[in-house]
Scaffold this motif. Structure first.
Motif, short mmCIF file in Angstrom:
data_model
loop_
_atom_site.label_atom_id
_atom_site.label_comp_id
_atom_site.label_asym_id
_atom_site.label_seq_id
_atom_site.Cartn_x
_atom_site.Cartn_y
_atom_site.Cartn_z
N LEU A 160 -2.99 9.55 -0.22
CA LEU A 160 -1.69 9.12 -0.76
C LEU A 160 -1.25 7.78 -0.17
O LEU A 160 -0.76 6.91 -0.88
CB LEU A 160 -0.64 10.20 -0.50
CG LEU A 160 -0.82 11.50 -1.29
CD1 LEU A 160 0.19 12.54 -0.83
CD2 LEU A 160 -0.69 11.27 -2.79
N VAL A 161 -1.43 7.65 1.15
CA VAL A 161 -1.09 6.38 1.81
C VAL A 161 -1.97 5.25 1.26
O VAL A 161 -1.49 4.15 0.97
CB VAL A 161 -1.27 6.49 3.33
CG1 VAL A 161 -1.08 5.12 4.00
CG2 VAL A 161 -0.30 7.50 3.92
N GLY A 162 -3.26 5.56 1.09
CA GLY A 162 -4.18 4.58 0.56
C GLY A 162 -3.89 4.19 -0.87
O GLY A 162 -4.08 3.03 -1.27
N ALA A 163 -3.42 5.15 -1.65
CA ALA A 163 -3.08 4.87 -3.05
C ALA A 163 -1.94 3.85 -3.13
O ALA A 163 -1.96 2.94 -3.97
CB ALA A 163 -2.69 6.16 -3.76
N ILE A 164 -0.96 4.00 -2.25
CA ILE A 164 0.14 3.02 -2.19
C ILE A 164 -0.41 1.66 -1.77
O ILE A 164 -0.03 0.61 -2.33
CB ILE A 164 1.22 3.50 -1.20
CG1 ILE A 164 1.86 4.80 -1.70
CG2 ILE A 164 2.29 2.42 -1.01
CD1 ILE A 164 2.77 5.47 -0.70
N ASN A 165 -1.33 1.68 -0.81
CA ASN A 165 -1.92 0.43 -0.31
C ASN A 165 -2.73 -0.29 -1.40
O ASN A 165 -2.78 -1.52 -1.41
CB ASN A 165 -2.81 0.72 0.90
CG ASN A 165 -3.29 -0.55 1.58
OD1 ASN A 165 -2.49 -1.40 1.97
ND2 ASN A 165 -4.59 -0.69 1.71
N LEU A 166 -3.32 0.47 -2.29
CA LEU A 166 -4.08 -0.14 -3.40
C LEU A 166 -3.17 -1.00 -4.27
O LEU A 166 -3.56 -2.09 -4.70
CB LEU A 166 -4.75 0.94 -4.26
CG LEU A 166 -5.89 1.75 -3.62
CD1 LEU A 166 -6.48 2.73 -4.63
CD2 LEU A 166 -6.98 0.84 -3.08
N PHE A 167 -1.96 -0.50 -4.51
CA PHE A 167 -0.99 -1.28 -5.30
C PHE A 167 -0.56 -2.53 -4.52
O PHE A 167 -0.34 -3.59 -5.12
CB PHE A 167 0.22 -0.42 -5.64
CG PHE A 167 -0.02 0.54 -6.77
CD1 PHE A 167 0.06 0.10 -8.09
CD2 PHE A 167 -0.35 1.86 -6.53
CE1 PHE A 167 -0.17 0.98 -9.15
CE2 PHE A 167 -0.59 2.74 -7.57
CZ PHE A 167 -0.50 2.30 -8.89
N VAL A 168 -0.43 -2.39 -3.20
CA VAL A 168 -0.06 -3.54 -2.37
C VAL A 168 -1.15 -4.61 -2.45
O VAL A 168 -0.86 -5.80 -2.60
CB VAL A 168 0.17 -3.11 -0.91
CG1 VAL A 168 0.42 -4.33 -0.02
CG2 VAL A 168 1.34 -2.14 -0.81
#
Length: 235
Positions: A160-168
């Motif tokens: 989940l943290v990584g998914a947010i980071n992908l958008f960043v």
């Protein structure tokens, strides 16, 4: 539906895929390198250093794509508790780590002649470095966390943290004023790269995809063999 995902059912298919892809890989590799190093012209501003793009960009794309796929599989596994999905993620994590590291390193090498510095805390570079560390957390969790429930929770949180980071990573060049150039190829289909560079770029992407598939299948085959040995030892 899930019977096809059983390791015992797809063992022969994995073996056949490895043998088939090995031949294709070397052919595409030779073609891709020929276009990237010889046929493709130097850039009028960056000169020969632009050829780093043919490694950097495909590596970055694949590192993002692999993490996105791992995130989806992790969430599905959290709901349905499918052991085979954990094995698939376990096999993909080192590949994602490899490509994220390649993207960061080649980005640094490319940044020296372009920006005059090996590293800057640019939003995209920093978020890409963070992605690399998330892959490391994945691998550590798979290797050292023995309790399945705890491992599953850690992996789900990291996903989940990584998914947010992908958008960043994707939108950092749009959200902030960064040194990194805006996307030359967008999801909308807008392309600002000349065909003389676009063709070798996608050829090298294809090379990296086949390489990823080969490494994944080899690691997956190894995991299947380990599972079979464990099951035999329990009898």
């Amino acid at each position: 539906m899930f019977k096809f995902l059983s390791p015992s059912n797809i063992f022969k298919f994995v073996d056949w895929m490895i043998n088939s892809l090995q031949s294709v890989f070397f052919i595409i590799l030779i073609i891709g390198l020929t276009f990237a190093l010889i046929i493709s012209p130097p850039d009028y501003l960056q000169s020969e250093s632009v050829r780093i793009m043919y490694v950097h960009v495909p590596a970055a794309w694949l590192s993002l794509g692999i993490f996105a796929l791992m995130t989806i599989l992790s969430l599905v596994n959290y709901i349905f508790k499918l052991k085979n999905l954990k094995i698939i993620n376990k096999c993909m994590a080192p590949i994602g780590l490899l490509f994220s590291a390649v993207a960061v390193i080649t980005g640094s090498v490319w940044g020296k002649p372009t920006w005059g510095a090996w590293w800057v805390w640019d939003a995209r570079l920093t978020s890409m470095l963070f992605l690399m560390f998330l892959y490391i957390v994945f691998i550590i969790s798979f290797k050292y966390v023995k309790k399945d429930d705890l491992s599953l929770k850690i992996i789900s949180i990291v996903s989940l943290v990584g998914a947010i980071n992908l958008f960043v990573i994707k939108y950092s060049v749009d959200w902030w004023n960064t040194l990194h150039q805006p996307a030359s190829i967008t999801l909308k289909g807008d392309i600002s790269v000349h065909s003389s560079m676009l063709i070798p770029l996608f050829l090298m992407l294809f090379v990296f995809i086949i390489y990823s598939a080969l490494i994944f299948l080899m690691k997956y085959k190894t995991e299947i063999i380990k599972m079979k040995k464990k099951n035999l030892n329990r009898l």
